[in-house]
Design a protein around this motif. Structure first.
Motif, PDB file in Angstrom:
ATOM      1  N   UNK A 112       0.827  -1.216   0.000  1.00  0.00           N
ATOM      2  CA  UNK A 112       0.000   0.000   0.000  1.00  0.00           C
ATOM      3  C   UNK A 112       0.861   1.265   0.000  1.00  0.00           C
ATOM      4  N   UNK A 113       1.816   1.351   0.890  1.00  0.00           N
ATOM      5  CA  UNK A 113       2.683   2.537   0.933  1.00  0.00           C
ATOM      6  C   UNK A 113       3.521   2.614  -0.332  1.00  0.00           C
ATOM      7  N   UNK A 114       4.048   1.483  -0.775  1.00  0.00           N
ATOM      8  CA  UNK A 114       4.857   1.457  -1.983  1.00  0.00           C
ATOM      9  C   UNK A 114       4.041   1.953  -3.181  1.00  0.00           C
ATOM     10  N   UNK A 115       2.805   1.467  -3.284  1.00  0.00           N
ATOM     11  CA  UNK A 115       1.959   1.865  -4.408  1.00  0.00           C
ATOM     12  C   UNK A 115       1.565   3.321  -4.362  1.00  0.00           C
ATOM     13  N   UNK A 116       1.263   3.809  -3.145  1.00  0.00           N
ATOM     14  CA  UNK A 116       0.843   5.205  -3.008  1.00  0.00           C
ATOM     15  C   UNK A 116       1.967   6.166  -3.376  1.00  0.00           C
ATOM     16  N   UNK A 117       3.175   5.855  -2.949  1.00  0.00           N
ATOM     17  CA  UNK A 117       4.307   6.752  -3.210  1.00  0.00           C
ATOM     18  C   UNK A 117       4.772   6.654  -4.661  1.00  0.00           C
ATOM     19  N   UNK A 118       4.808   5.455  -5.205  1.00  0.00           N
ATOM     20  CA  UNK A 118       5.342   5.259  -6.550  1.00  0.00           C
ATOM     21  C   UNK A 118       4.276   5.356  -7.634  1.00  0.00           C
ATOM     22  N   UNK A 119       2.993   5.488  -7.240  1.00  0.00           N
ATOM     23  CA  UNK A 119       1.926   5.606  -8.222  1.00  0.00           C
ATOM     24  C   UNK A 119       1.651   4.325  -8.982  1.00  0.00           C
ATOM     25  N   UNK A 120       1.740   3.197  -8.295  1.00  0.00           N
ATOM     26  CA  UNK A 120       1.517   1.887  -8.912  1.00  0.00           C
ATOM     27  C   UNK A 120       0.264   1.277  -8.291  1.00  0.00           C
ATOM     28  N   UNK A 121      -0.692   0.796  -9.087  1.00  0.00           N
ATOM     29  CA  UNK A 121      -1.911   0.231  -8.506  1.00  0.00           C
ATOM     30  C   UNK A 121      -1.670  -1.101  -7.812  1.00  0.00           C
ATOM     31  N   UNK A 122      -2.580  -1.441  -6.907  1.00  0.00           N
ATOM     32  CA  UNK A 122      -2.596  -2.752  -6.270  1.00  0.00           C
ATOM     33  C   UNK A 122      -3.475  -3.678  -7.099  1.00  0.00           C
ATOM     34  N   UNK A 123      -3.094  -4.932  -7.169  1.00  0.00           N
ATOM     35  CA  UNK A 123      -3.822  -5.908  -7.972  1.00  0.00           C
ATOM     36  C   UNK A 123      -4.512  -6.897  -7.034  1.00  0.00           C
ATOM     37  N   UNK A 124      -5.787  -7.156  -7.291  1.00  0.00           N
ATOM     38  CA  UNK A 124      -6.542  -8.093  -6.459  1.00  0.00           C
ATOM     39  C   UNK A 124      -6.201  -9.523  -6.862  1.00  0.00           C
ATOM     40  N   UNK A 125      -4.974  -9.911  -6.562  1.00  0.00           N
ATOM     41  CA  UNK A 125      -4.504 -11.279  -6.829  1.00  0.00           C
ATOM     42  C   UNK A 125      -3.303 -11.559  -5.931  1.00  0.00           C
ATOM     43  N   UNK A 126      -3.513 -11.565  -4.602  1.00  0.00           N
ATOM     44  CA  UNK A 126      -2.394 -11.858  -3.706  1.00  0.00           C
ATOM     45  C   UNK A 126      -1.752 -13.202  -4.054  1.00  0.00           C
ATOM     46  N   UNK A 127      -0.554 -13.415  -3.562  1.00  0.00           N
ATOM     47  CA  UNK A 127       0.079 -14.722  -3.775  1.00  0.00           C
ATOM     48  C   UNK A 127      -0.767 -15.841  -3.179  1.00  0.00           C
ATOM     49  N   UNK A 128      -1.449 -15.535  -2.085  1.00  0.00           N
ATOM     50  CA  UNK A 128      -2.291 -16.531  -1.434  1.00  0.00           C
ATOM     51  C   UNK A 128      -3.445 -15.817  -0.752  1.00  0.00           C
ATOM     52  N   UNK A 129      -4.624 -16.434  -0.777  1.00  0.00           N
ATOM     53  CA  UNK A 129      -5.803 -15.815  -0.190  1.00  0.00           C
ATOM     54  C   UNK A 129      -5.971 -16.075   1.286  1.00  0.00           C
ATOM     55  N   UNK A 130      -4.967 -16.623   1.926  1.00  0.00           N
ATOM     56  CA  UNK A 130      -4.918 -16.781   3.374  1.00  0.00           C
ATOM     57  C   UNK A 130      -3.451 -16.632   3.781  1.00  0.00           C
ATOM     58  N   UNK A 131      -3.173 -16.512   5.071  1.00  0.00           N
ATOM     59  CA  UNK A 131      -1.785 -16.413   5.521  1.00  0.00           C
ATOM     60  C   UNK A 131      -1.158 -17.803   5.581  1.00  0.00           C
ATOM     61  N   UNK A 132       0.175 -17.840   5.523  1.00  0.00           N
ATOM     62  CA  UNK A 132       0.923 -19.090   5.501  1.00  0.00           C
ATOM     63  C   UNK A 132       2.267 -18.880   6.187  1.00  0.00           C
ATOM     64  N   UNK A 133       2.932 -19.935   6.648  1.00  0.00           N
ATOM     65  CA  UNK A 133       4.131 -19.746   7.458  1.00  0.00           C
ATOM     66  C   UNK A 133       5.429 -19.491   6.709  1.00  0.00           C
ATOM     67  N   UNK A 134       5.556 -19.880   5.449  1.00  0.00           N
ATOM     68  CA  UNK A 134       6.850 -19.757   4.772  1.00  0.00           C
ATOM     69  C   UNK A 134       6.745 -18.925   3.500  1.00  0.00           C
ATOM     70  N   UNK A 135       7.833 -18.218   3.133  1.00  0.00           N
ATOM     71  CA  UNK A 135       7.818 -17.444   1.891  1.00  0.00           C
ATOM     72  C   UNK A 135       7.580 -18.315   0.657  1.00  0.00           C
ATOM     73  N   UNK A 136       8.069 -19.552   0.689  1.00  0.00           N
ATOM     74  CA  UNK A 136       7.877 -20.431  -0.457  1.00  0.00           C
ATOM     75  C   UNK A 136       6.393 -20.673  -0.730  1.00  0.00           C
ATOM     76  N   UNK A 137       5.590 -20.759   0.348  1.00  0.00           N
ATOM     77  CA  UNK A 137       4.156 -20.962   0.169  1.00  0.00           C
ATOM     78  C   UNK A 137       3.496 -19.744  -0.475  1.00  0.00           C
ATOM     79  N   UNK A 138       4.154 -18.604  -0.373  1.00  0.00           N
ATOM     80  CA  UNK A 138       3.632 -17.379  -0.965  1.00  0.00           C
ATOM     81  C   UNK A 138       4.373 -16.973  -2.221  1.00  0.00           C
ATOM     82  N   UNK A 139       4.923 -17.930  -2.921  1.00  0.00           N
ATOM     83  CA  UNK A 139       5.669 -17.624  -4.149  1.00  0.00           C
ATOM     84  C   UNK A 139       5.007 -18.193  -5.394  1.00  0.00           C
ATOM     85  N   UNK A 140       3.733 -18.509  -5.286  1.00  0.00           N
ATOM     86  CA  UNK A 140       2.896 -18.864  -6.446  1.00  0.00           C
ATOM     87  C   UNK A 140       3.450 -20.021  -7.264  1.00  0.00           C
TER      88      UNK A 140
END
Length: 358
Positions: A112-140
């Motif tokens: 959110x802060x990155x997008x607001x400052x750099x003028x880049x939109x957020x995309x409704x497609x997170x890596x995962x639609x729930x939280x998970x314990x490891x970065x690998x699980x959030x790497x699509x």
């Protein structure tokens, strides 16, 4: 391009819904609102769908990496933006959109802060639609792409205390993610990370399109019930996700330790046993498995209707167990890789793979 301008009302709903989808992980509501409010003051900030982007447009994941032993966590807005700038300075293309790594409480506002400052939109497609314990699980599922080299840039730590670091690493998803987690512990507990630029088509096929809107719908329902009672909040959430609610009463005991740089343990309450590896991972009673991650398992505070994160769970709390099938969630590609669940099995001492039917 169809887009939705994000507002304070949508922020509150998204964070509240994500606190449920966090499944015991993902930080606090107050932390997430602080980040989101700061972004909206900088704004404007827009949410777009993956189909709104050119297929070849670059999408970048924004995340934070933490360790359980937070001595002096410091992550400034400048560090968040710097994490994106480092990838751009290394020759990467300017992103067409940013996505969060997960739908957890604080994960929801990553980017959110990155997008607001750099003028880049957020995309409704997170890596995962729930939280998970490891970065690998959030790497699509990128760890399964032959020859893929992960690019991850990071920044954070207190400049005033000489603990600030920044950098960029390239290598396998697992190796680079592990190194950045170690760096987060060295600087006090948290780093901003920008990682894994991919095209919009890959995100659409391997991310979790629509998960942000699901969080907003959940949060709206929960917020609307808050004026009635804690029980009404829980029931509103349960109706949205066709969930099972188990009212247990006081938490009997919590056995906690650290494994793989992650807060880990088992909670005992009312004859039920809940394991956690940051997120709540398994639910059993009398040896019978009732739910297994990535099913959504979480605990509500029966007095307040707020989610109890695993790192805040203490004996004596009035807990309500909430479980929803993974089929009610929007899951990303990392949840379709059985190999990523093997470390959890070893650490928790509980079988997980036999219960996966994704």
């Amino acid at each position: 391009m169809a887009q939705t301008e994000l507002t304070r009302e949508l922020l509150e709903a998204a964070v509240l819904g994500a606190s449920l989808l966090g499944g015991g992980g993902g930080g606090t509501v107050e932390e997430a609102l602080e980040v989101g409010e700061m972004a909206l003051k900088i704004g404007p900030l827009h949410l777009v769908d993956p189909d709104d982007l050119a297929p070849s447009g670059t999408v970048l994941t924004c995340s934070t990496v933490t360790c359980p032993h937070r001595k002096d966590p410091c992550i400034t807005p400048r560090a968040r933006v710097r994490s994106v700038e480092l990838l751009l300075e290394s020759g990467g293309p300017r992103p067409s959109g940013l996505i969060p790594n997960e739908c957890g409480t604080t994960g929801m506002v990553n980017g959110w802060i990155e997008g607001a400052i750099l003028g880049i939109p957020l995309v409704d497609a997170p890596c995962n639609g729930r939280a998970h314990p490891t970065p690998e699980m959030g790497s699509m599922g990128l760890h399964l792409v032959e020859g893929y080299i992960s690019s991850q840039s990071f920044a954070g730590g207190s400049p005033a205390k000489g603990a600030y670091i920044e950098g960029i690493l390239r290598g396998s998803v697992e190796t680079v993610s592990n190194m950045i987690r170690q760096d987060a512990c060295v600087v006090g507990g948290i780093l901003a990370v920008a990682r894994n630029p991919v095209n919009a088509v890959y995100v659409k096929e391997n991310g979790a399109p629509g998960a942000v809107k699901q969080a907003i719908r959940l949060g709206t329902a929960m917020k609307g019930a808050a004026e009635k009672s804690a029980g009404a909040v829980i029931e509103a959430a349960a109706e949205m996700l066709s969930a099972t609610v188990i009212r247990c009463g006081a938490v009997d005991a919590v056995d906690r330790f650290t494994a793989g740089g992650i807060d880990t343990g088992t909670a005992f309450l009312g004859g039920y046993e809940v394991t956690f590896w940051k997120e709540y991972m398994t639910l059993e009673k009398d040896g019978e498995r009732l739910a297994t991650f990535p099913d959504l398992i979480t605990l509500f505070d029966g007095d307040t209707g707020r989610i109890i994160p695993s790192d805040s769970l203490q004996p004596g709390m009035n807990a309500v167990i909430f479980i929803a099938s993974r089929r009610e969630l929007v899951l990303g590609g990392g949840m379709r890789s059985p190999g990523l669940f093997e470390p959890a099995e070893k650490i928790l001492g509980k079988p997980i793979l036999p219960f996966l039917h994704i």
